[in-house]
Design a protein around this motif. Structure first.
Motif, PDB file in Angstrom:
ATOM      1  N   SER A 153       0.825  -1.214   0.000  1.00 13.78           N
ATOM      2  CA  SER A 153       0.000   0.000   0.000  1.00 13.78           C
ATOM      3  C   SER A 153       0.857   1.260   0.000  1.00 13.78           C
ATOM      4  O   SER A 153       0.392   2.323  -0.420  1.00 13.78           O
ATOM      5  CB  SER A 153      -0.928   0.010   1.217  1.00 13.78           C
ATOM      6  N   PRO A 157      -2.104   1.924  -3.157  1.00 13.06           N
ATOM      7  CA  PRO A 157      -3.199   1.193  -2.514  1.00 13.06           C
ATOM      8  C   PRO A 157      -4.061   0.432  -3.515  1.00 13.06           C
ATOM      9  O   PRO A 157      -4.923  -0.338  -3.133  1.00 13.06           O
ATOM     10  CB  PRO A 157      -4.014   2.302  -1.825  1.00 13.06           C
ATOM     11  N   ARG A 202      -7.394  -1.483   2.647  1.00 18.62           N
ATOM     12  CA  ARG A 202      -7.807  -0.157   2.155  1.00 18.62           C
ATOM     13  C   ARG A 202      -8.858   0.478   3.056  1.00 18.62           C
ATOM     14  O   ARG A 202      -8.923   1.703   3.174  1.00 18.62           O
ATOM     15  CB  ARG A 202      -8.321  -0.267   0.717  1.00 18.62           C
TER      16      ARG A 202
END
Length: 501
Positions: A153, A157, A202
């Motif tokens: 990430s 992401p 996320r």
């Protein structure tokens, strides 16, 4: 050499490197590769000459030889800053560079927790001895996936399929005891686990305030526009984090400075460039997140609507020089495009395309050939360009009437009688939402380039009536995300590559 690297107050890394870098640039590359850093940054070090106060690192010889503490300060992208007044001097990158090439290959597998590393070392020894793979406890697998998701990430992401495959493959190469006995490749299950894990991760990033993720999660009254999708057109910096050390108030102050600079008779282009680079994060957050009307963008960011800044902004977003990439890619394809156009018109089909080719036969200059290739593309792809590419008498009908209903496209002004498919150009304007945002272009190829640049700068969708033509320009001409072309564009590209001149 042992380094203590401060990324932020809550993320301080220890890094050991075998060979001392010979320059600051080489040190930056080492940090990018080992710590998965992305974007532009500068380095500061604790200077023994000033009682370990932080000082910018400009000469590698100033760095203590055995142990040193470094602080990484992220910028909008220092590499994209322009130090001269000529945008042609922007550093050139490969025309094929896109976000997929920002991903390290091979992916550097990070260190896991101490107990996991000990378990893996023992399992890898058994694998080397008799080829046996380990049965992975649930808690250990969670630890591995959490660590990998965190590292991934920090690069993006929203990884793509090849990125997940890259990480899964690197994992089992470093720790072969993690291979799956029932998988031909040995890592296919890790690939799917990583996709699922990063989807959950996320959500944590969104709750923590990550701009690139939050902009895709807006709901309710927070949203001024419809739900925003993730980067679609190869944007390396779609919605970047703000530079460290610059608050929202600081960037708003710099934005006002841009407005003041644009009111001056003699523009300080270098000053404007510095301010635009410093406010890049704020501008992208507004444009991507709020989806304002083009008139509002022009009011708040007047400096962006000139050729110089369109090129600079495009480079910040995609890390590719707009004009060079477009024209070089077009010149490589023009001969083949004109040949396939000619072959189609021999059967009597596509009369509009034949009219364009007839113009080239009257005047076979390089500029006319480029123009014919661009104007003929939608006709060849069976698209209707009438609402995107319009022509008008430069001294005839009013501009308001010519632009009526025009959401996005080019308005080509000509002088004299319009007897040809494309007459002598007097002026070309880029139009968005019935507003002229750029004008005074004297040729169609340059104006097409700026239209594509504006689409990226203001995050516009390709017009539906010419979506395949614009996709062709992006993925075939400019080679941005070329591997994700639609079936129609992929077929045309293959035909061009097979075509013998």
């Amino acid at each position: 050499m042992l380094l203590r690297v401060v990324l932020c107050e809550t993320d301080i890394r220890r890094l050991s490197i075998e060979n001392t870098p010979q320059s600051v640039e080489e040190l930056c590359e080492v940090l990018r590769a080992n710590l998965s850093l992305r974007g532009g940054f500068i380095l500061q070090f604790e200077d023994p000459a000033f009682k370990d106060q932080l000082t910018n690192l400009t000469d590698i010889r100033d760095l203590p030889e055995e142990r040193a503490t470094l602080k990484v300060l992220f910028t909008a992208d220092a590499a994209l800053s322009v130090s001269t007044l000529d945008t042609a001097s922007l550093p050139s990158l490969s025309s094929g560079e896109s976000d997929s090439q920002q991903w390290p290959d091979p992916f550097p597998i990070p260190q896991f927790s101490h107990d996991v590393e000990l378990t893996l070392q023992e399992a890898n020894r058994r694998y080397a001895k008799d080829g046996s793979v380990m049965v992975i406890p649930k808690g250990m697998k969670t630890d591995i996936l959490d660590t990998l998701a965190d590292s991934m990430s920090k690069i993006s992401p929203y990884p793509e399929r090849q990125h997940y495959e890259n990480v899964a493959k690197a994992l089992v190469e470093k720790h072969p005891s993690l291979k799956e006995p029932g998988s031909g490749k040995g890592w296919y299950g890790w690939f799917h686990s990583l996709k699922f894990k990063l989807g959950n991760y996320r959500q944590k990033l969104s709750a923590a305030g990550c701009p690139e993720v939050r902009v895709n999660k807006r709901i309710g009254e927070e949203a001024k526009g419809s739900r925003v999708k993730k980067s679609k057109k190869g944007e390396v910096h779609y919605c970047p984090d703000p530079p460290e050390g610059l608050s929202a108030e600081d960037m708003e102050g710099k934005r006002r400075m841009i407005e003041v600079e644009m009111l001056k008779k003699d523009l300080d282009h270098q000053r404007i460039e510095e301010l635009m680079s410093a406010t890049f994060s704020k501008r992208r957050k507004e444009i991507v997140g709020d989806q304002p009307l083009i008139g509002d963008v022009m009011t708040r960011w007047p400096a962006m609507f000139c050729e110089r800044q369109v090129r600079a902004e495009f480079k910040r977003i995609v890390s590719t020089d707009l004009l060079e990439s477009f024209l070089n890619g077009l010149d490589d394809l023009v001969p083949r495009l004109l040949e396939v156009y000619e072959a189609v018109t021999k059967s009597g089909k596509k009369p509009a395309l034949k009219a364009i080719l007839d113009c080239v036969k009257k005047d076979n200059t390089n500029e006319r050939r480029r123009t014919a290739a661009l104007l003929g593309l939608p006709h060849y792809l069976s698209e209707d360009p009438s609402d995107i590419i319009r022509m008008c008498d430069a001294h005839g009908e009013s501009l308001a009437a010519a632009m009526k209903g025009m959401q996005l496209g080019l308005l080509i002004g000509y002088e004299g009688d319009n007897q040809d498919a494309f007459p002598e150009v007097f002026d070309v304007a880029v139009v968005v939402e019935e507003n002229i945002v750029l004008h005074n272009f004297k040729d169609v190829p340059s104006s097409f380039t700026m239209l594509l640049g504006i689409i990226y700068c203001v995050t516009l969708e390709y017009p539906r009536a010419m979506k395949y033509s614009f996709e062709f320009l992006q993925k075939v001409v400019m080679k941005i995300k070329p591997d994700e072309a639609s079936a129609r564009v992929h077929g045309v590209r293959n035909k061009l590559l097979r075509y013998k001149l």
